[in-house]
Design a protein around this motif. Structure first.
Motif, PDB file in Angstrom:
ATOM      1  N   THR A   1       0.849  -1.195   0.000  1.00 25.85           N
ATOM      2  CA  THR A   1       0.000   0.000   0.000  1.00 25.85           C
ATOM      3  C   THR A   1       0.883   1.243   0.000  1.00 25.85           C
ATOM      4  OG1 THR A   1      -1.708  -1.171   1.234  1.00 25.85           O
ATOM      5  CG2 THR A   1      -1.813   1.243   1.230  1.00 25.85           C
ATOM      6  N   TYR A   2       0.496   2.179  -0.837  1.00 24.62           N
ATOM      7  CA  TYR A   2       1.307   3.394  -0.968  1.00 24.62           C
ATOM      8  C   TYR A   2       1.286   4.201   0.316  1.00 24.62           C
ATOM      9  CZ  TYR A   2       2.685   8.083  -2.374  1.00 24.62           C
ATOM     10  OH  TYR A   2       3.293   9.313  -2.450  1.00 24.62           O
ATOM     11  N   GLN A   3       2.470   4.684   0.724  1.00 15.80           N
ATOM     12  CA  GLN A   3       2.609   5.592   1.847  1.00 15.80           C
ATOM     13  C   GLN A   3       3.355   6.830   1.367  1.00 15.80           C
ATOM     14  OE1 GLN A   3       4.651   3.335   4.856  1.00 15.80           O
ATOM     15  NE2 GLN A   3       2.789   2.286   5.540  1.00 15.80           N
ATOM     16  N   PHE A   4       3.087   7.910   2.032  1.00 18.10           N
ATOM     17  CA  PHE A   4       3.698   9.175   1.611  1.00 18.10           C
ATOM     18  C   PHE A   4       5.222   9.046   1.640  1.00 18.10           C
ATOM     19  CE2 PHE A   4       5.494  13.375   2.523  1.00 18.10           C
ATOM     20  CZ  PHE A   4       5.010  14.071   1.436  1.00 18.10           C
TER      21      PHE A   4
ATOM     22  N   THR B   1      -4.076  -1.954  -7.999  1.00 17.13           N
ATOM     23  CA  THR B   1      -4.776  -0.710  -7.636  1.00 17.13           C
ATOM     24  C   THR B   1      -6.219  -0.732  -8.104  1.00 17.13           C
ATOM     25  OG1 THR B   1      -2.709   0.546  -7.713  1.00 17.13           O
ATOM     26  CG2 THR B   1      -4.761   1.806  -7.920  1.00 17.13           C
TER      27      THR B   1
ATOM     28  N   SER C   1     -10.100  -1.101  -5.936  1.00 21.81           N
ATOM     29  CA  SER C   1     -11.293  -0.270  -6.100  1.00 21.81           C
ATOM     30  C   SER C   1     -12.516  -1.134  -6.376  1.00 21.81           C
ATOM     31  CB  SER C   1     -11.079   0.735  -7.230  1.00 21.81           C
ATOM     32  OG  SER C   1     -12.252   1.478  -7.488  1.00 21.81           O
TER      33      SER C   1
ATOM     34  N   GLN D   1      -9.629   5.785  -4.460  1.00 20.94           N
ATOM     35  CA  GLN D   1      -9.318   6.498  -3.231  1.00 20.94           C
ATOM     36  C   GLN D   1      -7.850   6.253  -2.868  1.00 20.94           C
ATOM     37  OE1 GLN D   1     -12.083   5.406  -0.167  1.00 20.94           O
ATOM     38  NE2 GLN D   1     -13.887   6.087  -1.331  1.00 20.94           N
ATOM     39  N   GLN D   2      -7.376   6.969  -1.864  1.00 23.48           N
ATOM     40  CA  GLN D   2      -5.966   6.889  -1.502  1.00 23.48           C
ATOM     41  C   GLN D   2      -5.573   5.481  -1.068  1.00 23.48           C
ATOM     42  OE1 GLN D   2      -4.710   9.792   1.398  1.00 23.48           O
ATOM     43  NE2 GLN D   2      -2.806   8.739   1.851  1.00 23.48           N
ATOM     44  N   ASP D   3      -6.433   4.795  -0.361  1.00 26.24           N
ATOM     45  CA  ASP D   3      -6.091   3.455   0.134  1.00 26.24           C
ATOM     46  C   ASP D   3      -6.050   2.410  -0.976  1.00 26.24           C
ATOM     47  OD1 ASP D   3      -5.933   4.493   2.648  1.00 26.24           O
ATOM     48  OD2 ASP D   3      -7.973   3.902   3.234  1.00 26.24           O
TER      49      ASP D   3
ATOM     50  N   PHE E   1      -4.378   2.643  -3.828  1.00 25.13           N
ATOM     51  CA  PHE E   1      -3.105   2.672  -4.558  1.00 25.13           C
ATOM     52  C   PHE E   1      -2.096   1.699  -3.944  1.00 25.13           C
ATOM     53  CE2 PHE E   1      -4.992   6.639  -5.876  1.00 25.13           C
ATOM     54  CZ  PHE E   1      -4.622   6.734  -7.215  1.00 25.13           C
TER      55      PHE E   1
END
Length: 725
Positions: free
Chosen positions: A489-492, A503, A507, A520-522, A524
Motif C-alpha cells: 500500500t502506498y505511503q507518503f 490498484t 477499487s 481512493q488513496q487506500d 493505490f
C-alpha cells in the motif's frame, strides 16, 4: 506443400563419450587451467600442465593430454613386442613354407605312383573319381597332364627315359615298363628332395632348378619366389608391383636406368647440388608413390631399408648371414646387384642408418612372414619417431612438430582429434580474447582474469545451490533501489512505482463492478524496492608459510578472486582492497592477485601491520559501511620493536598480540567491522580471536578450507541487500 508446416523432430540422449562434437571451446580450456593457475600464479606452467593432462569438460568431452597419448603409444608398442618373435620368426616362416611345398611335391609324386598302379586318388586333377562314370579300369595307362608330370621332365635332372617314347624295337612302352620307369623317376625325385641343403638359400636355389611333378607345389614355389623378390626390391622401391622373374627385358632395363638416375641424384645431393627431382619423377614416379620431394623420397627409402635392417639386426648371426645370401641370390641380375650396392652406400651417406632404431626387444612367440615383418618393423620405427616428437613437444611446447596423420595411423581417431585440439588450444584462447602474447610469454588479458574469477565464484556457489542456504529477508527499506515483484500500500514518500492491476482491483473489491471507477488513496499499491548499500572492503589474506603447509593458500586465493569478481560484476560502486600479510603487509592490485603463488609466502603473521594498512586504505572513503575480512590460519607472531629498528618475529609472542589488539581498537573507533575466518582452531588462536570479537563486535567464523567460500561470500551478500517492507 505441407512440409513447411512440419517441424523438425530431434532426439536427445545423455552424453556417453561416443558422440562426436567438434572441439572444445575457449571456456572449457580456461576452466581446465584455472585451478592450476590460481594455485601457482604461473600461466606458462598451467598451460604446460594442461597440455600434459588434457582437457575434460562437464559434458564428458575430452582432449587427451600428451601424457596419456604417450602412454597409449607405449602400450601399443609393448603389445607388439610381447606378441611377435622376430629373432627367428622370419626364417622359421620361410622354412615352414618350403617344407609345405616339399610335402606337396612328395604327395603329388605318390599320387602319380598310385594312379599308375591303378589306384586313382580323390580330387586328383585329370584322374577319375571313385565310382564316377569316367573311371578308368585298373591298369590302364594314365594320360599325360603336362610335360612336368611325364617322365621326360626328369631329363632336366640328368634322368633318362621318357613317357610315351617308343622302345628299342620301335614299339610303345608297355604299362609295366611305364610303371617301372615312373617308379624310378619318383624315387630319384624323392631322393633329390631329401638331399636338399639345410639352409634356406641352398634349398631355394636347388628348387629353382627342380622340375616339379605336382602343379600346386610348383605354383606355390613360384609365388614364394616372386614374393621374396618383390619384398627385397620394396625395401628401396615401395612402388615395385612385380618380381624380377616376371619382368620383361624392357622392364629390367627401365629398372636399371631408374637406379642409375637415383644414384646420380643422391651423389649430387652429397656434393651440395640441387638435383632435377621433377624430371626424375616424371620418368620413374611410379616406383615412389606419395613422394613430393627428394627429401620425402630419401625418408621413404630410409624407412624401408631400416625395416629390413631391423629384421637383420634382430636375427642371430647365422640367420642374418642366411637371409643375406638369400637376398643376394634373389637379385639375379649381377648388374642390378652392383647398382643396388652403390645405392645403399649413397643412401647411407645422405641419411645415416644410425639415426633410426633397428633393434627391439621382441618377447613373443608368434611368427611373421617377411613382408609382414617388414611392415611391423616399419611400424615400430614410426612409433619411435612419434615418441621422440611427443617428448620434444613436452620439453619445448612445440605441438606443431607432431605429425597428426602419423598419430592417426599408429593410434587412432581419438588420439588424432586430441592432438589437433591441443594444437589449436593457444589459438582458441587467443581468439576468444583470454590470453595474449607479450614477447615470448603468454599472459592473461583482463577478460581472461574476469572469466577465471567467474569460474571461482561458480565453484564456491555450487554447494550453496545444492543446500538452499540463501540470503535472509530484512524488514528495512530504502529509496531508489531496484524494483521487486512484490507490492505494498502506498505511503507518503514512497517512489510512485504504481502496480496498476492491484490498484484497480482494490477499487473493484471495495465498490463492486461498474464504471467509472472511483479511486481512493487506500486503493493505490506500489512495487517494493531494494535498499542497496555501498561498502568499502579490505580483504586481508594471511600469506605466512603455514598457509601453504596447511593447504589453505589456494582456497584463500580462490575466495579472493571470486569476491573481486562478484564486486566488479554486481556491485560496481563498491571499493575492494586486497592486503597480503606475512612478515610485513602490502597491498596487492587486482591484476597481481592472479599471479600470487606459494613462492610469495613468507614466515610470520603480521596482523598488526595488515590491520594498520587496511585502516589507512579505508580512511580514503566516507561511507559508513567499512569492513575488513581477514582469512588466517594462525595468531599474530610479528611485532614492531623500535629499539631493534624494525619488525620482530617470535612464536608465540605477547607483544605481537598487544599490537594487534591495539590496531583492532583503532579500527573499531573508525567504525570498521572486522570479520575473521579462522582455518585452524587450537586453543591459543581461539582465545585470541575471541578477544578481537569482543573489542570490535565483529564476527568470527571457524571454517574448513573447503567451505571457506561458502561462509565468506554469503556473509558479504547478506550485508549488502535488504528488502523493502
Amino acid at each position: 506443400m505441407f512440409q513447411r508446416f512440419i517441424k523438425n523432430r530431434y532426439g536427445y540422449t545423455r552424453w556417453d563419450g561416443s558422440q562426436r562434437i567438434d572441439g572444445l571451446d575457449a571456456d572449457d580450456i580456461l576452466k581446465a587451467l584455472s585451478d592450476d593457475y590460481m594455485e601457482n600464479g604461473n600461466l606458462q606452467q598451467a598451460l604446460r600442465r594442461l597440455m600434459q593432462d588434457g582437457v575434460r569438460n562437464e559434458d564428458g568431452r575430452q582432449a587427451m593430454g600428451l601424457r596419456e597419448i604417450m602412454e597409449r603409444l607405449r602400450q601399443n608398442r609393448s603389445e607388439q613386442l610381447n606378441r611377435y618373435n622376430m629373432a627367428s620368426g622370419v626364417m622359421d616362416d620361410l622354412r615352414e613354407k618350403l617344407e609345405a611345398i616339399k610335402q606337396l611335391e612328395r604327395e603329388g609324386i605318390q599320387r602319380r605312383l598310385d594312379a599308375q598302379n591303378g589306384e586313382p586318388q580323390p580330387g586328383q586333377q585329370g584322374q577319375p573319381q571313385p565310382g564316377g562314370e569316367n573311371q578308368q579300369p585298373s591298369g590302364q595307362q594314365p594320360s599325360a597332364r603336362s610335360g612336368s608330370e611325364s617322365p621326360s621332365a626328369e631329363s632336366q635332372q640328368g634322368q633318362e627315359g621318357t613317357s610315351g617314347q617308343e622302345g628299342a624295337g620301335g614299339d610303345q612302352l608297355s604299362p609295366e615298363q611305364m610303371r617301372k620307369m615312373l617308379e624310378m623317376i619318383a624315387k630319384r625325385k624323392q631322393e633329390y628332395l631329401e638331399g636338399l641343403p639345410q639352409d634356406i638359400p641352398g634349398q631355394i636355389k636347388q628348387l629353382s632348378e627342380y622340375d616339379f611333378m605336382d602343379d600346386q607345389a610348383r605354383e606355390q614355389f613360384q609365388e614364394l619366389l616372386a614374393s621374396l623378390q618383390q619384398q627385397m626390391m620394396q625395401q628401396y622401391f615401395q612402388g615395385m608391383q612385380q618380381s624380377l622373374q616376371n619382368m620383361t627385358q624392357e622392364d629390367v632395363a627401365n629398372l636399371r636406368e631408374m637406379i642409375r638416375d637415383l644414384n646420380k641424384m643422391l651423389q649430387e645431393r652429397q656434393q651440395g647440388l640441387e638435383p632435377d627431382f621433377d624430371s626424375f619423377m616424371q620418368k620413374h614416379g611410379h616406383y615412389f608413390p606419395g613422394v613430393n620431394s627428394l627429401d620425402d623420397l630419401i625418408e621413404q627409402m630410409q624407412m624401408q631399408q631400416a625395416a629390413m635392417q631391423g629384421i637383420m639386426d634382430n636375427l642371430s648371426p647365422e640367420q642374418r648371414q642366411e637371409l643375406q645370401q638369400l637376398m643376394d641370390q634373389l637379385m639375379g641380375d649381377d648388374r642390378i646387384r652392383v647398382d643396388m650396392l652403390e645405392l645403399a652406400q649413397n643412401l647411407e651417406a645422405v641419411a645415416p642408418m644410425e639415426q633410426v632404431r633397428t633393434r627391439f626387444p621382441f618377447r613373443g612367440n608368434e611368427t611373421l612372414p617377411l613382408n609382414e615383418a617388414m611392415r611391423m618393423m616399419g611400424r615400430l620405427q614410426q612409433m619411435e619417431g612419434l615418441q621422440d616428437q611427443l617428448q620434444e613437444a613436452r620439453r619445448l611446447d612445440e605441438l606443431g612438430a607432431i605429425d597428426s596423420d602419423k598419430v592417426k595411423e599408429l593410434l587412432g581417431d581419438d588420439e588424432y582429434q586430441s592432438i589437433e585440439q591441443l594444437k589449436e588450444l593457444m589459438k582458441t584462447l587467443e581468439e576468444a580474447g583470454y590470453i595474449e602474447k607479450k614477447g615470448n610469454r603468454w599472459e592473461l588479458t583482463a577478460r581472461g582474469i574476469r572469466k577465471i574469477g567467474q569460474k571461482a565464484l561458480q565453484d564456491i556457489f555450487n554447494k550453496l545451490k545444492r543446500d538452499g542456504f540463501g540470503r535472509h529477508v530484512s524488514p528495512f527499506r530504502g529509496v531508489g533501489g531496484e524494483r521487486t515483484d512484490e507490492s505494498k500500500t502506498y505511503q507518503f514518500g514512497d517512489p510512485f512505482l504504481l502496480d496498476l492491476q492491484k490498484t484497480l482491483m482494490n477499487s473493484i473489491n471495495r465498490k463492486g463492478a461498474g464504471t467509472p471507477l472511483a479511486l481512493q488513496q487506500d486503493d493505490f499499491e506500489v512495487y517494493r524496492t531494494e535498499f542497496m548499500t555501498q561498502s568499502s572492503t579490505v580483504l586481508m589474506i594471511d600469506m605466512s608459510l603455514s598457509m601453504v603447509y596447511n593447504g589453505c593458500q589456494q582456497a584463500a586465493k580462490k575466495v579472493s578472486v571470486a569476491l573481486e569478481s562478484l564486486i566488479r560484476s554486481q556491485f560496481p560502486r563498491d571499493n575492494l582492497y586486497i592486503v597480503g600479510f606475512s612478515f610485513v603487509a602490502r597491498e596487492y592490485k587486482s591484476n597481481e592477485l592472479m599471479e600470487l603463488s606459494r613462492y610469495d609466502n613468507d614466515r610470520g603473521t603480521n596482523m598488526a601491520h595488515g590491520l594498520m594498512l587496511a585502516r589507512q586504505l579505508l580512511a580514503r572513503h566516507r561511507g559508513v559501511n567499512k569492513q575488513i575480512i581477514m582469512i588466517t590460519d594462525g595468531g599474530p607472531t610479528v611485532w614492531y620493536e623500535e629499539r631493534y629498528g624494525g619488525w620482530q618475529f617470535a612464536f608465540p609472542s605477547p607483544y605481537a598480540e598487544q599490537q594487534t589488539l591495539l590496531e583492532v581498537q583503532r579500527c573499531t573507533r573508525d567504525g570498521i567491522t572486522i570479520n575473521t575466518f579462522m582455518l585452524y582452531d587450537d586453543d591459543w588462536m581461539v582465545a585470541f580471536v575471541n578477544q578481537m570479537a569482543e573489542i570490535n563486535r565483529g564476527r568470527t567464523f571457524y571454517a574448513d578450507k573447503d567451505n571457506l567460500g561458502e561462509y565468506l561470500l554469503v556473509d558479504y551478500l547478506n550485508s549488502k541487500k535488504k528488502f523493502v517492507s
